[in-house]
Design a protein around this motif. Structure first.
Motif, PDB file in Angstrom:
ATOM      1  N   GLN A   1       0.890  -1.072   0.085  1.00  0.00           N
ATOM      2  CA  GLN A   1       0.380  -0.054  -0.363  1.00  0.00           C
ATOM      3  C   GLN A   1       0.766   1.086   0.129  1.00  0.00           C
ATOM      4  O   GLN A   1       0.527   2.292  -1.515  1.00  0.00           O
TER       5      GLN A   1
ATOM      6  N   SER B   1       1.698   1.843  -3.101  1.00  0.00           N
ATOM      7  CA  SER B   1       0.884   2.207  -4.558  1.00  0.00           C
ATOM      8  C   SER B   1       0.541   3.911  -4.068  1.00  0.00           C
ATOM      9  O   SER B   1       0.041   4.298  -5.075  1.00  0.00           O
ATOM     10  N   GLN B   2       1.382   4.767  -3.082  1.00  0.00           N
ATOM     11  CA  GLN B   2       1.071   6.040  -2.908  1.00  0.00           C
ATOM     12  C   GLN B   2       1.566   6.553  -3.767  1.00  0.00           C
ATOM     13  O   GLN B   2       1.311   7.830  -4.420  1.00  0.00           O
TER      14      GLN B   2
ATOM     15  N   PHE C   1       1.225   5.811  -6.407  1.00  0.00           N
ATOM     16  CA  PHE C   1       0.538   5.649  -8.084  1.00  0.00           C
ATOM     17  C   PHE C   1      -0.469   6.616  -7.880  1.00  0.00           C
ATOM     18  O   PHE C   1      -1.211   5.677  -6.862  1.00  0.00           O
TER      19      PHE C   1
ATOM     20  N   ALA D   1      -4.663   4.600  -7.959  1.00  0.00           N
ATOM     21  CA  ALA D   1      -4.559   2.969  -7.946  1.00  0.00           C
ATOM     22  C   ALA D   1      -5.362   3.124  -6.930  1.00  0.00           C
ATOM     23  O   ALA D   1      -5.588   3.653  -6.079  1.00  0.00           O
TER      24      ALA D   1
ATOM     25  N   PRO E   1      -7.753   0.046  -5.030  1.00  0.00           N
ATOM     26  CA  PRO E   1      -7.421  -1.760  -4.557  1.00  0.00           C
ATOM     27  C   PRO E   1      -8.097  -2.876  -4.779  1.00  0.00           C
ATOM     28  O   PRO E   1      -9.010  -2.510  -5.819  1.00  0.00           O
TER      29      PRO E   1
ATOM     30  N   GLU F   1      -2.544  -6.880  -5.477  1.00  0.00           N
ATOM     31  CA  GLU F   1      -3.466  -5.445  -4.267  1.00  0.00           C
ATOM     32  C   GLU F   1      -3.723  -4.003  -4.515  1.00  0.00           C
ATOM     33  O   GLU F   1      -4.816  -3.739  -4.413  1.00  0.00           O
ATOM     34  N   PHE F   2      -3.176  -3.711  -5.897  1.00  0.00           N
ATOM     35  CA  PHE F   2      -3.657  -2.199  -6.549  1.00  0.00           C
ATOM     36  C   PHE F   2      -3.779  -2.518  -7.891  1.00  0.00           C
ATOM     37  O   PHE F   2      -2.715  -3.433  -8.643  1.00  0.00           O
TER      38      PHE F   2
ATOM     39  N   THR G   1      -3.749   0.128 -11.407  1.00  0.00           N
ATOM     40  CA  THR G   1      -4.451   1.713 -12.468  1.00  0.00           C
ATOM     41  C   THR G   1      -4.486   1.397 -13.441  1.00  0.00           C
ATOM     42  O   THR G   1      -4.370   0.133 -14.330  1.00  0.00           O
TER      43      THR G   1
ATOM     44  N   GLU H   1      -0.764   0.408 -14.502  1.00  0.00           N
ATOM     45  CA  GLU H   1       0.875  -0.706 -13.477  1.00  0.00           C
ATOM     46  C   GLU H   1      -0.565  -1.227 -12.457  1.00  0.00           C
ATOM     47  O   GLU H   1      -1.916  -1.349 -12.845  1.00  0.00           O
TER      48      GLU H   1
ATOM     49  N   ILE I   1      -0.349  -3.895  -8.735  1.00  0.00           N
ATOM     50  CA  ILE I   1       1.257  -3.589  -7.833  1.00  0.00           C
ATOM     51  C   ILE I   1       0.836  -4.163  -6.741  1.00  0.00           C
ATOM     52  O   ILE I   1      -0.310  -4.517  -6.463  1.00  0.00           O
TER      53      ILE I   1
ATOM     54  N   ALA J   1       6.120  -2.859  -8.865  1.00  0.00           N
ATOM     55  CA  ALA J   1       4.691  -1.791  -8.889  1.00  0.00           C
ATOM     56  C   ALA J   1       5.562  -2.378 -11.096  1.00  0.00           C
ATOM     57  O   ALA J   1       6.706  -2.195 -10.854  1.00  0.00           O
TER      58      ALA J   1
END
Length: 115
Positions: free
Chosen positions: A16, A19-20, A22, A25, A27, A51-52, A54, A57, A59, A101
């Motif tokens: 997580q 993911s910040q 991006f 992103a 969940p 997990e995440f 976009t 992408e 992640i 990622a």
């Protein structure tokens, strides 16, 4: 008796944090198999969970010794997602786990996160 989050929770929070970087992103929880080859040509494979995501992408956590720009094949169980990705960011968690990622190498028709 142990208290606090267990290893899986810690790893997920580590993913997580990556993911910040991006902002788009979202969940998701999509089990996938990663395959590829080391620089010396030795094949590898790992099951993990995205997990995440976009529009471009994914992640996830990995135990593989991945490096920036490595190319992987990402495939879900039913084969509806089977795409090549390139590692664009790595965040080390501990000696055995990294948050990764990876960017799709092309347009993905069956990807659930749209831009």
């Amino acid at each position: 008796m142990a208290t606090g989050p267990g290893p899986a929770t810690e790893a997920n929070s580590f993913v997580q944090r990556l993911s910040q970087f991006f902002p788009d992103a979202t969940p998701v929880r999509i089990p996938v198999r990663l395959t590829g080859k080391t620089i010396s040509g030795k094949p590898f494979s790992e099951r993990t969970t995205i997990e995440f995501g976009t529009a471009r992408e994914v992640i996830f956590a990995s135990h593989l010794p991945l490096e920036f720009a490595d190319t992987l094949r990402l495939e879900n169980a039913d084969g509806s997602l089977s795409e090549d990705v390139s590692v664009v960011a790595i965040h080390y968690f501990d000696g055995n786990t990294t948050a990764v990622a990876a960017r799709f190498k092309g347009e993905v028709a069956n990807w659930i996160v749209k831009g």
